[in-house]
Scaffold this motif. Structure first.
Motif, PDB file in Angstrom:
ATOM      1  N   LEU A 416       0.955  -1.566  -0.015  1.00  0.00           N
ATOM      2  CA  LEU A 416      -0.085  -0.317  -0.292  1.00  0.00           C
ATOM      3  C   LEU A 416       1.148   1.236   0.049  1.00  0.00           C
ATOM      4  O   LEU A 416       0.560   2.440  -0.715  1.00  0.00           O
ATOM      5  CB  LEU A 416      -1.018   0.201   1.096  1.00  0.00           C
ATOM      6  CG  LEU A 416      -2.178  -0.919   0.896  1.00  0.00           C
ATOM      7  CD1 LEU A 416      -2.559  -1.280   2.475  1.00  0.00           C
ATOM      8  CD2 LEU A 416      -3.004  -1.185   0.004  1.00  0.00           C
ATOM      9  N   ASP A 417       2.383   1.793   0.545  1.00  0.00           N
ATOM     10  CA  ASP A 417       3.195   2.255   0.828  1.00  0.00           C
ATOM     11  C   ASP A 417       3.902   2.328  -0.623  1.00  0.00           C
ATOM     12  O   ASP A 417       3.907   3.680  -0.991  1.00  0.00           O
ATOM     13  CB  ASP A 417       3.673   2.337   1.899  1.00  0.00           C
ATOM     14  CG  ASP A 417       5.074   3.170   2.561  1.00  0.00           C
ATOM     15  OD1 ASP A 417       4.448   4.702   2.063  1.00  0.00           O
ATOM     16  OD2 ASP A 417       6.014   2.931   2.500  1.00  0.00           O
ATOM     17  N   ARG A 418       4.230   1.484  -1.241  1.00  0.00           N
ATOM     18  CA  ARG A 418       4.569   1.298  -2.391  1.00  0.00           C
ATOM     19  C   ARG A 418       3.504   2.211  -3.418  1.00  0.00           C
ATOM     20  O   ARG A 418       4.009   3.383  -4.296  1.00  0.00           O
ATOM     21  CB  ARG A 418       4.799  -0.112  -3.404  1.00  0.00           C
ATOM     22  CG  ARG A 418       5.373   0.197  -4.153  1.00  0.00           C
ATOM     23  CD  ARG A 418       6.008  -1.450  -5.033  1.00  0.00           C
ATOM     24  NE  ARG A 418       4.955  -1.885  -5.256  1.00  0.00           N
ATOM     25  CZ  ARG A 418       4.082  -1.805  -6.214  1.00  0.00           C
ATOM     26  NH1 ARG A 418       4.214  -1.135  -7.201  1.00  0.00           N
ATOM     27  NH2 ARG A 418       3.329  -2.552  -6.729  1.00  0.00           N
ATOM     28  N   MET A 419       2.399   1.840  -3.669  1.00  0.00           N
ATOM     29  CA  MET A 419       1.306   2.630  -4.565  1.00  0.00           C
ATOM     30  C   MET A 419       0.716   3.977  -3.553  1.00  0.00           C
ATOM     31  O   MET A 419      -0.920   4.227  -4.792  1.00  0.00           O
ATOM     32  CB  MET A 419       0.005   1.336  -4.771  1.00  0.00           C
ATOM     33  CG  MET A 419       0.528   0.033  -4.618  1.00  0.00           C
ATOM     34  SD  MET A 419       0.601  -0.057  -7.188  1.00  0.00           S
ATOM     35  CE  MET A 419      -0.767   1.004  -7.505  1.00  0.00           C
ATOM     36  N   GLY A 420       0.859   3.512  -3.148  1.00  0.00           N
ATOM     37  CA  GLY A 420       0.449   5.624  -2.567  1.00  0.00           C
ATOM     38  C   GLY A 420      -0.242   5.779  -1.282  1.00  0.00           C
ATOM     39  O   GLY A 420      -1.418   7.164  -1.693  1.00  0.00           O
ATOM     40  N   PHE A 421      -1.064   4.405  -0.575  1.00  0.00           N
ATOM     41  CA  PHE A 421      -2.073   5.167  -0.275  1.00  0.00           C
ATOM     42  C   PHE A 421      -2.149   5.198   1.553  1.00  0.00           C
ATOM     43  O   PHE A 421      -0.827   5.412   1.723  1.00  0.00           O
ATOM     44  CB  PHE A 421      -3.085   3.369  -0.025  1.00  0.00           C
ATOM     45  CG  PHE A 421      -3.742   3.385  -0.964  1.00  0.00           C
ATOM     46  CD1 PHE A 421      -4.594   3.332  -1.939  1.00  0.00           C
ATOM     47  CD2 PHE A 421      -2.602   2.848  -2.374  1.00  0.00           C
ATOM     48  CE1 PHE A 421      -5.498   3.105  -2.250  1.00  0.00           C
ATOM     49  CE2 PHE A 421      -3.507   1.943  -3.342  1.00  0.00           C
ATOM     50  CZ  PHE A 421      -4.738   1.928  -4.116  1.00  0.00           C
TER      51      PHE A 421
END
Length: 459
Positions: A416-421
């Motif tokens: 999720l951090d990688r995808m910007g959430f």
């Protein structure tokens, strides 16, 4: 070569018979006799040396198998990093699942790297193979040789003449040896052909990679004896629904990599296209913070990889005494259970409502980690209120309405951090020592707390 005969063995109780029988005389089961090969000839007697010495395990030199790494990333993933040069792989799927399409694309990629490839088909003619190649390949490499024949003797002869690094057999159940008195596709012929290919792959003089296509039974299992799966190094299963674009490749066995790995492809007119970033494929990106009612996000784990998935729900008025419950991505019993939990523990009445559930991209939800997201998508549709597009739900929901922990929570949150959430709801006391600067991890005790915080209602 020693003379090869066959006998029939009941797969339920082991009863042997010289001929096939419909009903086993010992256990009484029907259609359980399978043909197996029996090789008769001069064999080493007790005490006779075979010339192979015993070695101390501690003195054996371990080796790292060389791999042919293709440009098809999802294929590399399920293979454990590429094709091992002295390996035997079998790929199976339902008819039309994409077995031949994938193997031809892999053959083209390997040939483009300078390796010689022998593609043998017992199901298609040379012109049919060429037509598929013209459709899915940008360029046909001159290092690909094809054979349209069902004779394994002829295939082995061409292996000696062409000396390929990769051999593709499509499909193994269509090939046969001429000196074995058994039809193609019988357990005897299939196992003898597979053993011959195993010898070619594991040759000390010239290790080769062999990829066999295997037919699938109506029970969605690899056709033939279970011994065929034990023989090979890697077993790949292409999972697909008829007419659907999505293709999932599941690795049920891999001696050179991780068993249980999953790869995703999109079936198009140009062949099977590798989905290198599944998280982008299985959710809808909306511009300007737009929210849509009935949509919720979760993170599932396929193999070793976390994937963000969008769950969509539609709640509508029912005009019949028995409202419908339709789940394209989950089993109906699971959907009914979650709706019952929501009605009892979330104070939401759905007795007169139709509920339909699906996922973006058609991914099947096999993990309980998606249960909270499924429920929240139903709540969103029932309230006709959208959920912030930077919010994700990762938790199971018990019959008491309490949120339950799920495994690999840190791995999922890092995706999720990688995808910007920015915000994720999980079960209480499941975060552990996870340090997150960009994501607000919200630990909730039960379903009511999540509904109240997301929609601002008091329950």
């Amino acid at each position: 070569m020693a003379k090869i005969k066959s006998k029939f063995i009941c797969k339920e109780c082991g009863c042997e018979s010289p001929k096939w029988m419909g009903k086993c005389p010992d256990c009484g089961e029907w259609n359980t006799f399978e043909e197996v090969a029996v090789q008769k000839g001069k064999q080493s007697g007790p005490g006779k040396s075979t010339g192979i010495p015993a070695l101390r395990l501690s003195e054996v030199q371990s080796s790292k198998s060389d791999r042919i790494v293709t440009k098809i990333n999802e294929f590399n993933r399920v293979m454990g990093g590429g094709i091992v040069k002295d390996s035997l792989t079998i790929i199976t799927s339902r008819p039309g699942g994409g077995k031949s399409t994938l193997t031809l694309a892999v053959s083209s990629d390997v040939a483009a790297q300078g390796y010689k490839v022998l593609y043998a088909s017992g199901e298609e003619s040379e012109s049919q193979i060429k037509n598929r190649a013209d459709r899915i390949l940008n360029q046909i490499d001159s290092k690909i040789w094809i054979i349209s024949d069902t004779s394994m003797d002829n295939v082995l002869r061409h292996i000696d003449e062409i000396d390929p690094e990769l051999i593709v057999i499509d499909s193994i159940q269509t090939f046969a040896f001429e000196d074995i008195d058994s039809r193609p596709g019988s357990p005897t012929q299939t196992m003898e052909c597979a053993n011959a290919l195993l010898k070619a792959a594991k040759s000390d003089k010239k290790p080769r990679a062999v990829i066999m296509v295997g037919q699938m039974t109506k029970e969605d299992e690899l056709a033939g004896l279970r011994a065929l799966e034990h023989l090979v190094d890697t077993v790949l299963i292409i999972d697909s629904d008829r007419g659907e674009e999505l293709r999932g490749i599941y690795c049920s066995k891999n001696r050179f990599g991780s068993t249980g790995e999953m790869g995703f492809f999109s079936m198009t007119d140009k062949g099977m296209i590798s989905i290198d970033n599944p998280s982008e494929f299985f959710m809808t990106r909306r511009e300007g913070g737009e929210t849509v009612s009935g949509s919720a996000l979760t993170v599932v784990k396929e193999g070793s990889r976390p994937i963000i998935v969008e769950v969509e729900s539609l709640v509508s008025k029912s005009f019949t005494p028995y409202p419908s419950r339709t789940g394209e991505c989950i089993k109906r019993d699971q959907l009914n259970t979650l709706i019952s939990i929501l009605e009892q523990r979330g104070n939401l009445s759905l007795f007169d409502k139709n509920v339909v559930i699906k996922t973006t991209g058609g991914l099947k939800l096999k993990e309980h980690s998606a249960n909270l997201a499924i429920i929240m998508s139903i709540v969103s549709s029932a309230y006709n209120k959208g959920i912030r597009d930077d919010t994700v739900f990762i938790a199971d929901v018990g019959l008491t309405g309490e949120l339950k922990k799920v495994p690999s929570i840190e791995l999922r949150i890092r995706e999720l951090d990688r995808m910007g959430f920015k915000r994720v709801f999980i079960a209480q006391n499941s975060a552990g020592g996870i340090k997150t600067e960009n994501i607000n991890v919200i630990e909730a005790r039960n379903l009511k707390e999540v509904i109240s915080q997301v929609f601002g209602v008091r329950l």
